[in-house]
Write a protein that holds these residues in place. Structure first.
Motif, PDB file in Angstrom:
ATOM      1  N   THR A 197      40.185  29.715  34.359  1.00 31.87           N
ATOM      2  CA  THR A 197      39.947  30.790  35.496  1.00 31.87           C
ATOM      3  C   THR A 197      39.213  30.038  36.748  1.00 31.87           C
ATOM      4  N   ASP A 225      48.166  25.631  40.856  1.00 31.16           N
ATOM      5  CA  ASP A 225      47.668  26.667  40.903  1.00 31.16           C
ATOM      6  C   ASP A 225      46.180  26.684  41.426  1.00 31.16           C
ATOM      7  N   VAL A 259      41.637  37.954  45.238  1.00 32.97           N
ATOM      8  CA  VAL A 259      42.005  37.587  43.883  1.00 32.97           C
ATOM      9  C   VAL A 259      43.359  37.653  43.805  1.00 32.97           C
ATOM     10  N   SER A 260      43.849  36.345  43.124  1.00 34.43           N
ATOM     11  CA  SER A 260      45.448  36.057  42.642  1.00 34.43           C
ATOM     12  C   SER A 260      46.285  37.204  42.328  1.00 34.43           C
ATOM     13  N   ALA A 297      48.589  38.018  47.363  1.00 33.01           N
ATOM     14  CA  ALA A 297      47.143  37.945  46.760  1.00 33.01           C
ATOM     15  C   ALA A 297      46.839  39.519  47.004  1.00 33.01           C
ATOM     16  N   VAL A 339      37.188  33.659  45.890  1.00 35.30           N
ATOM     17  CA  VAL A 339      38.522  33.623  45.478  1.00 35.30           C
ATOM     18  C   VAL A 339      38.491  33.551  43.901  1.00 35.30           C
ATOM     19  N   SER A 386      48.107  37.121  39.703  1.00 35.93           N
ATOM     20  CA  SER A 386      47.885  37.123  38.332  1.00 35.93           C
ATOM     21  C   SER A 386      46.806  37.694  37.993  1.00 35.93           C
ATOM     22  N   ALA A 388      41.153  33.114  40.687  1.00 37.88           N
ATOM     23  CA  ALA A 388      42.437  32.942  40.222  1.00 37.88           C
ATOM     24  C   ALA A 388      42.688  32.510  38.966  1.00 37.88           C
ATOM     25  N   THR A 389      43.689  32.217  38.130  1.00 35.76           N
ATOM     26  CA  THR A 389      43.927  31.668  37.022  1.00 35.76           C
ATOM     27  C   THR A 389      45.086  30.791  37.120  1.00 35.76           C
ATOM     28  N   HIS A 402      46.885  26.569  45.279  1.00 35.89           N
ATOM     29  CA  HIS A 402      47.011  27.955  45.910  1.00 35.89           C
ATOM     30  C   HIS A 402      45.870  28.541  46.137  1.00 35.89           C
ATOM     31  N   ALA A 403      44.751  28.586  45.229  1.00 40.81           N
ATOM     32  CA  ALA A 403      43.575  29.311  45.158  1.00 40.81           C
ATOM     33  C   ALA A 403      42.820  28.563  46.579  1.00 40.81           C
TER      34      ALA A 403
END
Length: 286
Positions: A8, A120, A148-149, A183, A102, A151, A104-105, A123-124
């Motif tokens: 995470t 990933d 948040v992303s 997002a 942010v 996912s 994200a996972t 991208h975050a």
């Protein structure tokens, strides 16, 4: 380099950090670390479950995939605004701290220089730096804007967990070096001058928000504000000519010593001065 492992990703960044002097920057960094530590503790994530990277005006946390993302989001939505309010009410105007965040996972590897590698993660970072998130923070009174992303939204937010109101998250698409990124922004979507909300913005290929965007003014079929279709303009009755129009049927009205005799129609526009005789034959001027 290690094998990529599921993590995470939590990113927190200070607004307008470079505008402060050295003393203020040092203070803001201490506050950033304090807010991050208290929030993660509130979420039940101790130091054994996370790795931290310092980026000056921001902090990056790689959190073990077994830690609760639900607890993390709940803590971010409640603990961060509370802490920021407590800090800022006691700080001078030049020492106010406001944060973009942010969650994200994804899969991240660590190289031989302790650097973090993974698309990933990239991208975050793009989401954290997006103009839309910056604009959202400028409009927030609680000093915190969270994104948040896709996912994280799919796996956690849209499930409607307690303390994480799904209806408060709005689909957005931001531009990045890697192309459009979809997002979810917590709270109102700001006016989209640079990046776009899902409604009317540039959408991710294959993704649909269910909304039909309004046509832009430069798109085919779009009309400028206040304009009408040709058939609508044709149906509108013509406006009467400018100026006054007089109709006289019989009689002999006069205008300032001038005589108008006979039946007259359509004296319009201009000015009548002096002794003028209109109508009738053989009239003489005085």
């Amino acid at each position: 380099m290690t094998d990529p492992v599921s993590r995470t990703i939590l990113l927190l960044d200070i607004e307008k950090y470079s505008d402060r002097d050295d003393i203020e920057q040092a203070y803001l960094r201490r506050m950033l670390y304090d807010v991050a530590d208290r929030t993660l503790e509130r979420a039940g994530i101790d130091e054994r479950l996370r790795l931290r990277a310092d980026r000056g005006d921001s902090v990056m946390e790689l959190i073990d995939a077994n830690a609760s993302v639900t607890a993390l989001l709940r803590a971010l939505l409640t603990e961060v605004p509370t802490q920021l309010h407590a800090v800022n009410r006691m700080a001078s105007s030049s020492a106010q701290i406001r944060l973009r965040g942010v969650v994200a996972t994804g899969y991240v590897a660590v190289d031989e220089h302790d650097g973090w590698v993974g698309s990933d993660l990239n991208h975050a970072c793009r989401l954290l730096d997006a103009q839309l998130l910056r604009a959202a923070l400028r409009e927030r009174r609680d000093d915190f804007a969270l994104c948040v992303s896709e996912s994280v939204h799919t796996g956690i937010v849209r499930r409607g967990h307690a303390g994480i109101p799904a209806e408060d998250f709005h689909a957005v698409t931001v531009d990045s070096k890697n192309g459009p990124l979809r997002a979810w922004l917590h709270g109102p979507v700001p006016g989209a001058d640079d990046d776009h909300s899902e409604k009317g913005g540039t959408s991710v290929p294959g993704a649909s928000s269910g909304e039909r965007p309004a046509p832009r003014r430069d798109q085919p079929g779009a009309q400028a504000p206040g304009s009408q279709a040709p058939e609508a303009r044709a149906a509108r009755p013509s406006a009467p000519p400018a100026g006054a129009v007089f109709h006289f049927d019989g009689g002999a009205p006069t205008f300032g010593g001038s005589l108008v005799g006979g039946d007259q129609h359509g004296v319009s526009g201009g000015q009548v001065t002096g002794d003028v005789h209109l109508g009738g034959s053989g009239s003489e001027s005085a």
